[in-house]
Design a protein around this motif. Structure first.
Motif, PDB file in Angstrom:
ATOM      1  N   UNK A   1       0.787  -1.231   0.000  1.00  0.00           N
ATOM      2  CA  UNK A   1       0.000   0.000   0.000  1.00  0.00           C
ATOM      3  C   UNK A   1       0.815   1.275   0.000  1.00  0.00           C
ATOM      4  N   UNK A   2       2.134   1.159  -0.032  1.00  0.00           N
ATOM      5  CA  UNK A   2       2.976   2.356  -0.002  1.00  0.00           C
ATOM      6  C   UNK A   2       2.820   3.210  -1.264  1.00  0.00           C
ATOM      7  N   UNK A   3       2.644   2.574  -2.408  1.00  0.00           N
ATOM      8  CA  UNK A   3       2.469   3.337  -3.645  1.00  0.00           C
ATOM      9  C   UNK A   3       1.247   4.236  -3.560  1.00  0.00           C
ATOM     10  N   UNK A   4       0.155   3.686  -3.065  1.00  0.00           N
ATOM     11  CA  UNK A   4      -1.070   4.479  -2.894  1.00  0.00           C
ATOM     12  C   UNK A   4      -0.843   5.600  -1.887  1.00  0.00           C
TER      13      UNK A   4
ATOM     14  N   UNK B   1       0.633  16.642 -13.634  1.00  0.00           N
ATOM     15  CA  UNK B   1       1.079  15.924 -14.814  1.00  0.00           C
ATOM     16  C   UNK B   1       2.244  15.014 -14.428  1.00  0.00           C
ATOM     17  N   UNK B   2       2.479  13.997 -15.209  1.00  0.00           N
ATOM     18  CA  UNK B   2       3.620  13.114 -14.980  1.00  0.00           C
ATOM     19  C   UNK B   2       4.034  12.498 -16.297  1.00  0.00           C
TER      20      UNK B   2
ATOM     21  N   UNK C   1      -1.546   5.066 -11.390  1.00  0.00           N
ATOM     22  CA  UNK C   1      -1.884   6.395 -11.899  1.00  0.00           C
ATOM     23  C   UNK C   1      -3.335   6.421 -12.375  1.00  0.00           C
ATOM     24  N   UNK C   2      -3.714   5.380 -13.073  1.00  0.00           N
ATOM     25  CA  UNK C   2      -5.086   5.294 -13.576  1.00  0.00           C
ATOM     26  C   UNK C   2      -6.095   5.254 -12.421  1.00  0.00           C
ATOM     27  N   UNK C   3      -5.795   4.494 -11.375  1.00  0.00           N
ATOM     28  CA  UNK C   3      -6.684   4.426 -10.199  1.00  0.00           C
ATOM     29  C   UNK C   3      -6.865   5.786  -9.543  1.00  0.00           C
TER      30      UNK C   3
ATOM     31  N   UNK D   1      -3.774   9.317 -19.957  1.00  0.00           N
ATOM     32  CA  UNK D   1      -2.720   9.593 -20.940  1.00  0.00           C
ATOM     33  C   UNK D   1      -3.198  10.704 -21.880  1.00  0.00           C
ATOM     34  N   UNK D   2      -2.336  11.700 -22.071  1.00  0.00           N
ATOM     35  CA  UNK D   2      -2.663  12.786 -22.987  1.00  0.00           C
ATOM     36  C   UNK D   2      -1.696  12.869 -24.168  1.00  0.00           C
TER      37      UNK D   2
END
Length: 157
Positions: free
Chosen positions: A90-93, A112-113, A126-128, A133-134
């Motif tokens: 859970x560290x990423x979250x 942005x990233x 990232x999606x969650x 994506x742009x």
């Protein structure tokens, strides 16, 4: 635990990124120089609108994430890394949540990233968190051709 970094964490951020990406992706010394430049820029600017966070268990550092200022309204997320032994906990979250909370607190309207298409786990996170994506473009990194992706997320809703 997620903690704000202090300048003594700079070598950890640089060395951990280089070691992990060299081992898992075969990246070369140009990647180390890229990360060192990013960390040095954050350290040199010393802006209240920029921050790096570190994942720490006891005295062991296991990951990082950063926010830098692109403009008054736009922040850039970067330096996102989790050591293999920290994954799935859970560290990423927690890191992304800390970064986005900070962005809201200092008044950014968009984050942005840039990542690449082969970082599947990070892309899923990232999606969650509402990033999309742009832009995509093929680029050469550390001797590899990768699809560079720009993702964005509004903070206004």
């Amino acid at each position: 635990m997620i903690k704000p970094w202090d300048p003594s964490d700079a070598s950890y951020v640089i060395d951990s990124h280089y070691a992990l990406y060299k081992k898992e992706r075969g990246y070369d010394e140009t990647f180390r120089a890229f990360i060192a430049k990013k960390v040095d820029e954050i350290k040199t600017r010393g802006s209240d609108r920029e921050r790096i966070w570190i994942v720490q268990e006891g005295k062991k550092r296991l990951g990082s994430i950063a926010i830098t200022e692109e403009s008054e309204c736009v922040a850039r997320l970067g330096l996102f890394l989790l050591a293999p032994e920290a994954r799935g906990k859970g560290y990423g979250k927690q890191l992304i949540d800390s970064a986005l909370t900070f962005c809201r607190e200092v008044g950014y309207e968009k984050v942005t990233l840039t990542t690449n298409s082969d970082l599947h786990t990070a892309r899923a996170l990232y999606e969650k968190f509402g990033f999309a994506i742009v832009h995509q473009v093929k680029k050469q990194y550390s001797g590899y051709e990768l699809v560079d992706e720009t993702w964005e997320r509004s903070l206004l809703s």
